[in-house]
Design a protein around this motif. Structure first.
Motif, short mmCIF file in Angstrom:
data_model
loop_
_atom_site.label_atom_id
_atom_site.label_comp_id
_atom_site.label_asym_id
_atom_site.label_seq_id
_atom_site.Cartn_x
_atom_site.Cartn_y
_atom_site.Cartn_z
N ALA A 119 -116.37 4.36 63.21
CA ALA A 119 -116.23 5.76 62.78
C ALA A 119 -117.55 6.49 62.87
CB ALA A 119 -115.68 5.81 61.35
N LEU A 120 -118.65 5.81 62.53
CA LEU A 120 -119.97 6.44 62.65
C LEU A 120 -120.25 6.85 64.09
CD1 LEU A 120 -122.26 4.11 60.46
CD2 LEU A 120 -120.85 6.04 59.75
N VAL A 121 -119.96 5.95 65.01
CA VAL A 121 -120.21 6.23 66.42
C VAL A 121 -119.34 7.38 66.90
CG1 VAL A 121 -120.07 5.30 68.76
CG2 VAL A 121 -120.93 3.87 66.91
N SER A 122 -118.07 7.41 66.46
CA SER A 122 -117.16 8.47 66.87
C SER A 122 -117.65 9.83 66.42
CB SER A 122 -115.76 8.19 66.31
OG SER A 122 -114.87 9.23 66.67
N VAL A 123 -118.07 9.92 65.16
CA VAL A 123 -118.56 11.20 64.63
C VAL A 123 -119.86 11.60 65.34
CG1 VAL A 123 -119.45 12.38 62.59
CG2 VAL A 123 -117.43 10.92 62.41
N ALA A 124 -120.75 10.65 65.54
CA ALA A 124 -122.01 10.94 66.22
C ALA A 124 -121.77 11.43 67.64
CB ALA A 124 -122.91 9.71 66.23
N ASP A 125 -120.68 10.97 68.25
CA ASP A 125 -120.34 11.40 69.62
C ASP A 125 -119.58 12.72 69.65
OD1 ASP A 125 -121.54 9.22 70.75
OD2 ASP A 125 -119.71 8.05 70.96
N GLY A 126 -119.36 13.33 68.47
CA GLY A 126 -118.69 14.63 68.43
C GLY A 126 -117.24 14.58 68.04
N GLY A 127 -116.74 13.41 67.65
CA GLY A 127 -115.34 13.29 67.25
C GLY A 127 -115.09 13.70 65.81
N THR A 128 -113.82 13.67 65.42
CA THR A 128 -113.41 13.98 64.05
C THR A 128 -112.67 12.78 63.48
OG1 THR A 128 -113.16 16.34 64.59
CG2 THR A 128 -112.07 15.56 62.58
N VAL A 129 -113.15 12.27 62.35
CA VAL A 129 -112.55 11.11 61.71
C VAL A 129 -112.21 11.46 60.27
CG1 VAL A 129 -112.89 8.71 61.00
CG2 VAL A 129 -113.89 9.53 63.15
N LEU A 130 -110.91 11.44 59.94
CA LEU A 130 -110.48 11.82 58.60
C LEU A 130 -109.56 10.76 58.01
CD1 LEU A 130 -109.58 15.58 59.17
CD2 LEU A 130 -111.70 14.66 58.23
N ASP A 131 -109.81 10.39 56.77
CA ASP A 131 -108.89 9.51 56.06
C ASP A 131 -107.59 10.28 55.83
OD1 ASP A 131 -107.60 8.41 53.49
OD2 ASP A 131 -109.13 6.91 53.93
N PRO A 132 -106.42 9.64 56.02
CA PRO A 132 -105.15 10.33 55.78
C PRO A 132 -105.03 10.94 54.40
CG PRO A 132 -104.77 8.27 56.93
CD PRO A 132 -106.22 8.27 56.55
N MET A 133 -105.63 10.31 53.40
CA MET A 133 -105.59 10.87 52.05
C MET A 133 -106.35 12.18 51.95
SD MET A 133 -103.69 9.02 50.13
CE MET A 133 -104.19 9.57 48.50
N VAL A 134 -107.40 12.30 52.74
CA VAL A 134 -108.17 13.55 52.78
C VAL A 134 -107.32 14.65 53.39
CG1 VAL A 134 -110.19 14.69 53.76
CG2 VAL A 134 -110.38 12.35 52.89
N VAL A 135 -106.65 14.32 54.48
CA VAL A 135 -105.82 15.31 55.17
C VAL A 135 -104.75 15.85 54.22
CG1 VAL A 135 -104.18 15.67 57.05
CG2 VAL A 135 -106.22 14.27 57.43
N LYS A 136 -104.12 14.96 53.44
CA LYS A 136 -103.05 15.38 52.54
C LYS A 136 -103.54 16.30 51.45
CE LYS A 136 -99.96 11.43 53.27
NZ LYS A 136 -99.25 10.29 52.67
N HIS A 137 -104.81 16.23 51.11
CA HIS A 137 -105.35 17.07 50.05
C HIS A 137 -105.82 18.44 50.54
CE1 HIS A 137 -105.33 13.45 47.56
NE2 HIS A 137 -105.57 14.23 46.53
N LEU A 138 -105.97 18.57 51.84
CA LEU A 138 -106.45 19.85 52.37
C LEU A 138 -105.33 20.88 52.33
CD1 LEU A 138 -108.57 18.64 55.42
CD2 LEU A 138 -109.37 19.36 53.17
N MET A 139 -105.65 22.01 51.77
CA MET A 139 -104.65 23.07 51.65
C MET A 139 -104.41 23.72 53.01
SD MET A 139 -103.79 23.21 48.46
CE MET A 139 -103.13 24.86 48.22
N GLY A 140 -103.15 23.94 53.36
CA GLY A 140 -102.80 24.60 54.61
C GLY A 140 -101.90 25.79 54.37
#
Length: 219
Positions: A119-140
């Motif tokens: 996950a560290l490498v993915s983010v450093a390369d410009g990717g987006t890594v989100l825990d599913p629990m985080v996604v569920k808490h984000l208001m849409g």
């Protein structure tokens, strides 16, 4: 990679440094509060910053606010939030700023060291890594923001949300790169993302809206 670590827990901070060093990374700074994080990131310009959410003085959302400040001052900053808590107040803003390269993982749900390091490498390369629990808490938005997209455009956006480049999306769908670029421009237009914004900035905003809609439909 050159990494900055921000966590007010000395034990966790030291533990992360040892883990990262064993993986071959260089921790250029380790700090315990938000202002120190901003100073360290702007001074060292690291490949990645790993940030806790709750730090002094109020132990609420200082880490997220500091992360947003880093990306405002340096849009290219790569930030991985690593916390026990989901704090939505600044999470949306963090995801919607800069040029990509952002993640939000929950400490208690990181079960494999290898996956964490990936996950560290993915983010450093410009990717987006989100825990599913985080996604569920984000208001849409209550209405479906993706309703105007065609099935193909949804497929393209779903692959973008996996962190794939336009070339990788083209390979996955067996279409030309030009076709993918046309789809992404239509996606941006249908989602109301201004053509005056940076391309990578619009890409992050589109992915955030996709993740929100997916969380709402699954919730």
């Amino acid at each position: 990679m050159r990494i900055v670590v921000a966590d007010d827990s000395v034990l966790l901070r030291e533990g992360l440094q040892l883990l990262l060093a064993e993986a071959g990374h260089d921790v250029v700074a380790a700090v315990g509060d938000g202002p120190a994080l901003v100073d360290a990131v702007l001074a060292h310009r690291p490949d990645l910053a790993i940030v806790d959410v709750r730090m002094p003085p109020s132990h609420t959302d200082e880490g997220l606010r500091a992360a947003v400040a880093c990306r405002r001052s340096w849009p290219g900053a790569r930030v991985l939030v690593l916390s026990q808590y989901v704090v939505a107040s600044y999470a949306d803003e963090l995801l919607a700023t800069g040029e990509g390269g952002v993640g939000y993982l929950l400490k208690d749900r990181v079960s494999e060291v290898g996956e964490f390091l990936d996950a560290l490498v993915s983010v450093a390369d410009g990717g987006t890594v989100l825990d599913p629990m985080v996604v569920k808490h984000l208001m849409g938005r209550r209405s479906d923001p993706l309703g105007a997209l065609t099935p193909r455009e949804r497929e393209v956006l779903a692959l973008m949300a996996e962190g794939r480049s336009n070339a990788a999306v083209a390979d996955a769908l067996v279409v030309s790169l030009a076709a993918v670029e046309k789809h992404t421009q239509r996606i941006f237009a249908k989602l109301g993302l201004s053509p005056d914004d940076d391309q990578s900035h619009r890409r992050v905003l589109a992915v955030v809206r996709f993740l929100r809609a997916d969380a709402q439909s699954s919730g």
